[in-house]
Design a protein around this motif. Structure first.
Motif, PDB file in Angstrom:
ATOM      1  N   PHE A   1       0.798  -1.247   0.152  1.00  0.00           N
ATOM      2  CA  PHE A   1       0.028   0.104   0.027  1.00  0.00           C
ATOM      3  C   PHE A   1       0.859   1.210   0.011  1.00  0.00           C
ATOM      4  O   PHE A   1       1.772   1.343   0.888  1.00  0.00           O
ATOM      5  N   ARG A   2       0.666   2.029  -0.919  1.00  0.00           N
ATOM      6  CA  ARG A   2       1.479   3.449  -0.934  1.00  0.00           C
ATOM      7  C   ARG A   2       0.710   4.566  -0.947  1.00  0.00           C
ATOM      8  O   ARG A   2      -0.516   4.675  -1.529  1.00  0.00           O
ATOM      9  N   GLY A   3       1.334   5.586  -0.302  1.00  0.00           N
ATOM     10  CA  GLY A   3       0.529   6.988  -0.554  1.00  0.00           C
ATOM     11  C   GLY A   3      -0.711   6.927   0.499  1.00  0.00           C
ATOM     12  O   GLY A   3      -1.748   7.621  -0.028  1.00  0.00           O
ATOM     13  N   ILE A   4      -0.778   6.109   1.515  1.00  0.00           N
ATOM     14  CA  ILE A   4      -1.773   6.150   2.525  1.00  0.00           C
ATOM     15  C   ILE A   4      -1.742   7.614   3.347  1.00  0.00           C
ATOM     16  O   ILE A   4      -0.768   7.786   3.919  1.00  0.00           O
ATOM     17  N   PRO A   5      -2.683   8.465   3.258  1.00  0.00           N
ATOM     18  CA  PRO A   5      -2.978   9.724   4.116  1.00  0.00           C
ATOM     19  C   PRO A   5      -3.061   9.490   5.506  1.00  0.00           C
ATOM     20  O   PRO A   5      -3.646   8.759   5.767  1.00  0.00           O
ATOM     21  N   TYR A   6      -2.114   9.917   6.506  1.00  0.00           N
ATOM     22  CA  TYR A   6      -2.244   9.448   7.908  1.00  0.00           C
ATOM     23  C   TYR A   6      -2.575  10.803   8.783  1.00  0.00           C
ATOM     24  O   TYR A   6      -2.854  10.615  10.040  1.00  0.00           O
ATOM     25  N   ALA A   7      -2.432  11.958   7.985  1.00  0.00           N
ATOM     26  CA  ALA A   7      -2.911  13.085   8.636  1.00  0.00           C
ATOM     27  C   ALA A   7      -3.296  14.206   7.808  1.00  0.00           C
ATOM     28  O   ALA A   7      -3.254  13.750   6.349  1.00  0.00           O
ATOM     29  N   GLY A   8      -3.978  15.435   8.114  1.00  0.00           N
ATOM     30  CA  GLY A   8      -4.555  16.085   7.303  1.00  0.00           C
ATOM     31  C   GLY A   8      -3.532  17.268   6.506  1.00  0.00           C
ATOM     32  O   GLY A   8      -2.434  17.105   6.687  1.00  0.00           O
ATOM     33  N   ARG A   9      -4.089  18.202   6.200  1.00  0.00           N
ATOM     34  CA  ARG A   9      -3.532  19.374   5.388  1.00  0.00           C
ATOM     35  C   ARG A   9      -2.498  20.072   6.584  1.00  0.00           C
ATOM     36  O   ARG A   9      -2.902  20.224   7.692  1.00  0.00           O
ATOM     37  N   ILE A  10      -1.346  20.299   5.930  1.00  0.00           N
ATOM     38  CA  ILE A  10      -0.415  21.257   6.696  1.00  0.00           C
ATOM     39  C   ILE A  10       0.043  22.301   5.690  1.00  0.00           C
ATOM     40  O   ILE A  10       1.043  23.141   5.832  1.00  0.00           O
ATOM     41  N   SER A  11      -0.713  22.766   4.745  1.00  0.00           N
ATOM     42  CA  SER A  11      -0.335  23.946   3.918  1.00  0.00           C
ATOM     43  C   SER A  11      -1.346  25.158   4.390  1.00  0.00           C
ATOM     44  O   SER A  11      -2.360  24.841   5.240  1.00  0.00           O
ATOM     45  N   GLY A  12      -1.336  26.182   3.835  1.00  0.00           N
ATOM     46  CA  GLY A  12      -2.039  27.334   3.989  1.00  0.00           C
ATOM     47  C   GLY A  12      -1.986  27.835   5.466  1.00  0.00           C
ATOM     48  O   GLY A  12      -0.818  27.943   5.899  1.00  0.00           O
ATOM     49  N   ASP A  13      -3.254  27.799   6.144  1.00  0.00           N
ATOM     50  CA  ASP A  13      -3.182  28.328   7.585  1.00  0.00           C
ATOM     51  C   ASP A  13      -2.755  27.044   8.397  1.00  0.00           C
ATOM     52  O   ASP A  13      -2.386  27.614   9.542  1.00  0.00           O
ATOM     53  N   ARG A  14      -2.261  26.050   7.978  1.00  0.00           N
ATOM     54  CA  ARG A  14      -1.732  25.170   8.849  1.00  0.00           C
ATOM     55  C   ARG A  14      -0.194  24.715   8.695  1.00  0.00           C
ATOM     56  O   ARG A  14       0.398  24.012   9.494  1.00  0.00           O
ATOM     57  N   ARG A  15       0.406  25.688   7.979  1.00  0.00           N
ATOM     58  CA  ARG A  15       1.825  25.722   7.552  1.00  0.00           C
ATOM     59  C   ARG A  15       2.515  25.959   9.143  1.00  0.00           C
ATOM     60  O   ARG A  15       1.935  26.901   9.983  1.00  0.00           O
ATOM     61  N   PHE A  16       3.333  25.234   9.430  1.00  0.00           N
ATOM     62  CA  PHE A  16       4.312  25.265  10.551  1.00  0.00           C
ATOM     63  C   PHE A  16       3.469  25.165  11.943  1.00  0.00           C
ATOM     64  O   PHE A  16       3.806  25.192  13.108  1.00  0.00           O
ATOM     65  N   ARG A  17       2.152  24.274  11.779  1.00  0.00           N
ATOM     66  CA  ARG A  17       1.401  23.868  12.832  1.00  0.00           C
ATOM     67  C   ARG A  17       0.910  22.424  12.840  1.00  0.00           C
ATOM     68  O   ARG A  17       1.476  21.713  11.542  1.00  0.00           O
ATOM     69  N   ARG A  18       0.263  21.817  13.713  1.00  0.00           N
ATOM     70  CA  ARG A  18      -0.123  20.671  13.524  1.00  0.00           C
ATOM     71  C   ARG A  18      -1.078  20.548  12.535  1.00  0.00           C
ATOM     72  O   ARG A  18      -1.858  21.445  11.874  1.00  0.00           O
ATOM     73  N   PRO A  19      -1.121  19.120  11.851  1.00  0.00           N
ATOM     74  CA  PRO A  19      -2.027  18.942  10.626  1.00  0.00           C
ATOM     75  C   PRO A  19      -3.591  19.124  11.006  1.00  0.00           C
ATOM     76  O   PRO A  19      -3.960  19.000  12.154  1.00  0.00           O
ATOM     77  N   ALA A  20      -4.231  19.543  10.077  1.00  0.00           N
ATOM     78  CA  ALA A  20      -5.460  19.474  10.198  1.00  0.00           C
ATOM     79  C   ALA A  20      -6.132  18.117  10.279  1.00  0.00           C
ATOM     80  O   ALA A  20      -5.432  17.243  10.106  1.00  0.00           O
TER      81      ALA A  20
END
Length: 550
Positions: A57-76
């Protein structure tokens, strides 16, 4: 890393790592599957491939977005999906300099990079050991999809589940904003590590559906991955999710203090002409501009105290923030939080042949009897101690050339001394055992532009531990073409898989591996014939201790 290649270590290491050829054994993504394999996860159903008795299994998402207002923060939060999601192609690696990843058909780096890959003999409810690997590349490059660490052979041959993640790297994962950005950014200097913790939490929740045992998880990694493993070993958030660890050719004894991280952040803001009160503008800066500053940071710090701190000096890497990473991983002692978790650690005998290539610093490899030239070369790094260091190594290695002495000195100074500190401090803690090794199988492949053989260079252990030096395989860039390398690879992979399963490393074709102690200091030397050596490097280590290096 002491003073070796301080100003350009990171960029040259990345260049050399990216130059490794793609081995034929790992070209699995182009193979048509016999069938597909489906698994229900906590956020939806996924479909991988089933081939040769293995589910991948490849490319399984394990957490949400880290771009936009989530940059430098915990993932959405990760959003659930409907239907069946394909998990057949690798996910995007973290933002990093170009041409640094080694995955086949791998997407371009992207901010949203929180994906993982799984190799398992079967999603059959069998409780297999889980080997959760942290990729190398310092804290700035690489991915969990690199072909040399393909988990197929390891999972298939030893009935284990292999997991590898992508996670934030460099400035995207380790820019320290805690002091200027408020509570939403607590832990910002360790977001890359906290991504890995999120991957471990996902594994804890989901790996049983892939035939793995969530209560028997080993974390391990080489080079920067070893340093990541050192940090995880000391992180409270990671503690519930793993049971044992292996730190390989990457002793993360100390990380970046807060004051140095603050200085690096101030430099970033200054370079971007952003005042601290306007820090939110960082969320809109193009990643190419942030990456450019990351590339310059070693030079910007070169004349400051901060340039001498960290696994790769001057790089963005984990911050001892007192929260996510409460203290240095192994200084002044082993982390109490992992007292009862068994540990393996070791290094390769000829680590520096790789770095000689990476630094384009191969002139000393041509030295034979000219020890005066060697002393001149080493003087900048070792100063007044140079003659004593060379004399010690000539006494313990009477047949060594000047080039041999240089490689031995720089290899143990770069990777071995920190590894020994980790082993000693783990023993002093009086908890679970620690097992020490030297990888010593010798490659006949030559360092490019020289007649000097790589020996056992940095990074060569990767393909061996993953059982990827297959019988009849084409010669490797680092590992050469001697046929016995496949047997060594199988034995080494068996040692690691046995440790994952039982907490004690071992293999059928190797002697019993005793735990390290401070009396006779046994270590396993891994070669065509494995052997336990006691008090290895006794005279050299006494010298290193006397000059304050150990």
């Amino acid at each position: 890393m002491n003073r070796i290649g301080r100003r350009d270590f990171l960029s040259r290491l990345s260049l050399a790592t990216a130059a490794l050829s793609i081995p034929n054994y790992a070209r699995s993504s182009s193979i048509k599957p016999d069938e597909f394999a489906e698994v229900e996860t906590s956020h939806g159903r996924i479909r991988g491939i089933r081939k040769g008795g293995l589910s991948i299994f490849r490319g399984i998402p394990y957490a949400g977005r880290i771009s936009g207002d989530r940059r430098f923060r915990r993932p959405a939060p990760l959003e659930p999906w409907k239907g069946v999601r394909d998990a057949i192609q690798l996910g995007a690696p973290s933002i990093q300099p170009p041409n640094q990843t080694r995955g086949e058909n791998e997407p371009r780096p992207a901010e949203d990079c929180l994906f993982l890959n799984i190799w398992t003999p079967g999603n059959d409810n069998k409780k297999r050991p889980v080997m959760f690997y942290n990729h190398g590349g310092g804290f700035a490059t690489g991915s969990g999809g690199a072909v040399d660490q393909d988990g197929s052979n390891l999972a298939r041959s030893f009935d284990v589940v292999v997991v590898e993640t992508n996670h934030r790297l460099g400035i995207m994962g380790y820019l320290y904003l805690d002091e200027i950005a408020g509570s939403d950014y607590t832990g910002s200097g360790n977001m890359g590590m906290l991504d890995i913790v999120a991957g471990l939490a996902w594994v804890n929740k989901n790996i049983a559906a892939f035939g793995g045992d969530p209560n028997n998880v080993m974390i391990w990694g080489e080079s920067g991955g070893g340093a990541k493993t050192s940090c995880l070993y000391a992180m409270p958030e990671a503690a519930p999710y793993f049971n044992k660890a292996s730190i390989e050719s990457g002793p993360g004894v100390r990380m970046i203090p807060r004051e140095v991280a603050s200085e690096m952040t101030a430099i970033v803001l200054q370079e971007l002409n952003i005042s601290p009160k306007d820090w939110r503008k960082l969320l809109e800066v193009p990643v190419a501009d942030l990456l450019s500053i990351q590339q310059k940071m070693p030079q910007l710090l070169a004349t400051r105290n901060g340039g001498r701190v960290g696994f790769v000096p001057g790089s963005f890497s984990p911050v001892v923030d007192g929260i996510a990473l409460p203290h240095h991983p192994f200084d002044p002692s082993a982390p109490e939080i992992s007292r009862n978790k068994p540990l393996m650690t070791g290094w390769n005998e000829d680590e520096f042949t790789f770095f000689a290539m990476a630094f384009r610093d191969t002139d000393a490899l041509k030295l034979t009897t000219d020890f005066e030239a060697l002393q001149t070369k080493m003087q900048t790094q070792f100063g007044a101690d140079t003659k004593r260091i060379i004399d010690t190594y000539r006494q313990t290695r009477p047949k060594a050339t000047a080039a041999d002495v240089w490689i031995a000195v720089t290899s143990i100074n770069m990777m071995g001394l920190g590894t020994l500190q980790i082993a000693e401090r783990k023993v002093q803690q009086g908890g679970a055992p620690v097992y020490l090794y030297n990888f010593g199988y010798k490659s006949e492949a030559k360092v490019p532009g020289t007649d000097y053989a790589f020996g056992t260079p940095h990074a060569m252990d990767i393909t061996f531990k993953f059982n990827n030096e297959v019988p009849g395989g084409q010669p490797g860039f680092l590992s050469g073409g001697r046929p016995e390398r496949s047997d060594v690879s199988h034995t080494m992979a068996e040692m690691w898989a046995t440790f994952a399963r039982t907490g004690k490393p071992g293999a059928k074709n190797a002697p019993e591996w005793p735990a390290y102690n401070l009396t006779d200091r046994p270590l396993m030397r891994i070669d065509s014939k494995c052997e336990v050596l006691k008090n290895r490097f006794h005279d050299e280590l006494a010298m290193w201790k006397s000059i304050g290096k150990l």
